[in-house]
Write a protein that holds these residues in place. Structure first.
Motif, PDB file in Angstrom:
ATOM      1  N   THR A   1       3.489   2.765  18.359  1.00 32.24           N
ATOM      2  CA  THR A   1       2.550   4.030  17.135  1.00 32.24           C
ATOM      3  C   THR A   1       3.086   5.503  18.546  1.00 32.24           C
ATOM      4  O   THR A   1       2.737   5.752  17.200  1.00 32.24           O
ATOM      5  CB  THR A   1       1.280   3.556  18.676  1.00 32.24           C
ATOM      6  N   ASN A   2       2.863   5.188  19.550  1.00 29.91           N
ATOM      7  CA  ASN A   2       3.165   6.740  19.658  1.00 29.91           C
ATOM      8  C   ASN A   2       4.466   7.215  18.681  1.00 29.91           C
ATOM      9  O   ASN A   2       5.027   8.463  18.430  1.00 29.91           O
ATOM     10  CB  ASN A   2       4.293   6.288  21.173  1.00 29.91           C
ATOM     11  N   SER A   3       5.837   6.297  18.650  1.00 32.01           N
ATOM     12  CA  SER A   3       7.057   6.728  17.917  1.00 32.01           C
ATOM     13  C   SER A   3       6.978   7.116  16.101  1.00 32.01           C
ATOM     14  O   SER A   3       6.690   7.640  15.716  1.00 32.01           O
ATOM     15  CB  SER A   3       7.979   5.409  17.916  1.00 32.01           C
ATOM     16  N   TYR A   4       5.430   5.839  15.792  1.00 28.29           N
ATOM     17  CA  TYR A   4       5.292   6.348  14.115  1.00 28.29           C
ATOM     18  C   TYR A   4       4.784   7.623  14.225  1.00 28.29           C
ATOM     19  O   TYR A   4       5.019   8.856  13.164  1.00 28.29           O
ATOM     20  CB  TYR A   4       3.888   5.008  14.420  1.00 28.29           C
TER      21      TYR A   4
ATOM     22  N   TYR B   1       1.059  -1.344   0.106  1.00 30.55           N
ATOM     23  CA  TYR B   1      -0.399  -0.115   0.072  1.00 30.55           C
ATOM     24  C   TYR B   1       0.659   1.158   0.154  1.00 30.55           C
ATOM     25  O   TYR B   1       0.652   2.010  -0.351  1.00 30.55           O
ATOM     26  CB  TYR B   1      -1.117  -0.036   1.268  1.00 30.55           C
ATOM     27  N   ASN B   2       1.809   0.576   0.396  1.00 31.35           N
ATOM     28  CA  ASN B   2       3.010   1.881  -0.022  1.00 31.35           C
ATOM     29  C   ASN B   2       2.755   2.691  -1.274  1.00 31.35           C
ATOM     30  O   ASN B   2       3.404   1.783  -2.061  1.00 31.35           O
ATOM     31  CB  ASN B   2       4.415   1.935   0.842  1.00 31.35           C
TER      32      ASN B   2
ATOM     33  N   VAL C   1       1.593   3.108   5.709  1.00 27.01           N
ATOM     34  CA  VAL C   1       0.943   2.745   6.564  1.00 27.01           C
ATOM     35  C   VAL C   1       0.938   2.181   7.832  1.00 27.01           C
ATOM     36  O   VAL C   1       2.811   0.884   7.542  1.00 27.01           O
ATOM     37  CB  VAL C   1      -0.037   1.609   5.569  1.00 27.01           C
ATOM     38  N   PHE C   2       0.786   2.297   9.180  1.00 25.88           N
ATOM     39  CA  PHE C   2       1.052   1.896   9.822  1.00 25.88           C
ATOM     40  C   PHE C   2      -0.979   0.863  10.974  1.00 25.88           C
ATOM     41  O   PHE C   2      -1.425   1.554  11.385  1.00 25.88           O
ATOM     42  CB  PHE C   2       1.350   2.796  11.025  1.00 25.88           C
TER      43      PHE C   2
ATOM     44  N   PHE D   1      -3.337   3.496  10.546  1.00 29.09           N
ATOM     45  CA  PHE D   1      -2.907   5.151  10.026  1.00 29.09           C
ATOM     46  C   PHE D   1      -2.545   5.720   8.343  1.00 29.09           C
ATOM     47  O   PHE D   1      -1.830   3.963   8.603  1.00 29.09           O
ATOM     48  CB  PHE D   1      -1.457   5.279  11.241  1.00 29.09           C
ATOM     49  N   PHE D   2      -2.249   6.202   7.843  1.00 20.59           N
ATOM     50  CA  PHE D   2      -1.599   6.602   7.141  1.00 20.59           C
ATOM     51  C   PHE D   2      -0.854   7.442   6.677  1.00 20.59           C
ATOM     52  O   PHE D   2      -2.441   7.877   7.043  1.00 20.59           O
ATOM     53  CB  PHE D   2      -2.507   5.466   5.363  1.00 20.59           C
TER      54      PHE D   2
END
Length: 205
Positions: free
Chosen positions: A193-196, A62-63, A182-183, A170-171
């Motif tokens: 998630t916090n780092s992302y 999806y990237n 995408v995450f 997320f994206f």
């Protein structure tokens, strides 16, 4: 002869400038992907690193994928349906996709991270897509989670990608409806998630 030399120097200067700008743009694109991959190297825990690697492999396709132009969402502000791609017409947007059936502790933790990390971002730089349909529920939801960003309603099938099976996720969305970074969120690894979110926030500032 002097005028010819001067003209050549100007042409060479312009060519160098164009090349430099082109290389910088290309480097920024590569950096976006590189930063995301570095989430793996940030973790010293092998189990966590393995989890991230597996997750990244599952969403790699999806990237830089383009969302269909038919994908639409309902804007409570405009009181009408709009194309998802219209959210990123002016600048890239960090998008969080949620469903009412998602695990409450996972949603709470994710929204807490989002509120903490995105304080410096403008309202239009983050968007939340949900299947909540009652405006009053949206207002209560936003207040209880200290959300200052726009929330949009997505009908079933509104986002036509298989990632809908993996909410919350997320994206980043940029011009021409192109999605990247995408995450997939997992409540056991909220530090990731916090780092992302922090990483994406830095890109938007």
């Amino acid at each position: 002869m002097k005028q010819l030399s001067k003209a050549l120097l100007i042409v060479v200067f312009i060519a160098v400038c164009v090349t430099t700008v082109g290389l910088r743009i290309q480097n920024n694109k590569l950096t976006k992907h590189k930063d995301y991959l570095e989430l793996v190297s940030e973790s010293k825990d092998k189990q966590v690193a393995s989890f991230i690697e597996d997750r990244m492999k599952s969403v790699y396709q999806y990237n830089f994928c383009k969302l269909p132009v038919t994908d639409s969402i309902y804007s409570f502000d405009k009181q009408k349906k709009i194309a998802i791609g219209s959210l990123s017409e002016q600048e890239p947007v960090l998008i969080l996709r949620l469903l009412e059936t998602d695990c409450p502790p996972c949603v709470d933790s994710t929204l807490y991270c989002l509120a903490e990390q995105c304080k410096l971002l403008g309202k239009s730089q983050v968007a939340i897509l949900t299947d909540k349909s009652v405006p009053r529920d949206i207002i209560v939801f936003a207040r209880s989670h200290k959300i200052s960003f726009s929330i949009y309603k997505v009908d079933k099938g509104g986002v036509s990608i298989p990632l809908e099976e993996y909410t919350p996720y997320f994206f980043m969305l940029e011009k021409n409806s192109v999605m990247y970074d995408v995450f997939l969120v997992k409540k056991d690894y909220m530090n990731l998630t916090n780092s992302y979110i922090k990483m994406m926030t830095e890109k938007l500032l």
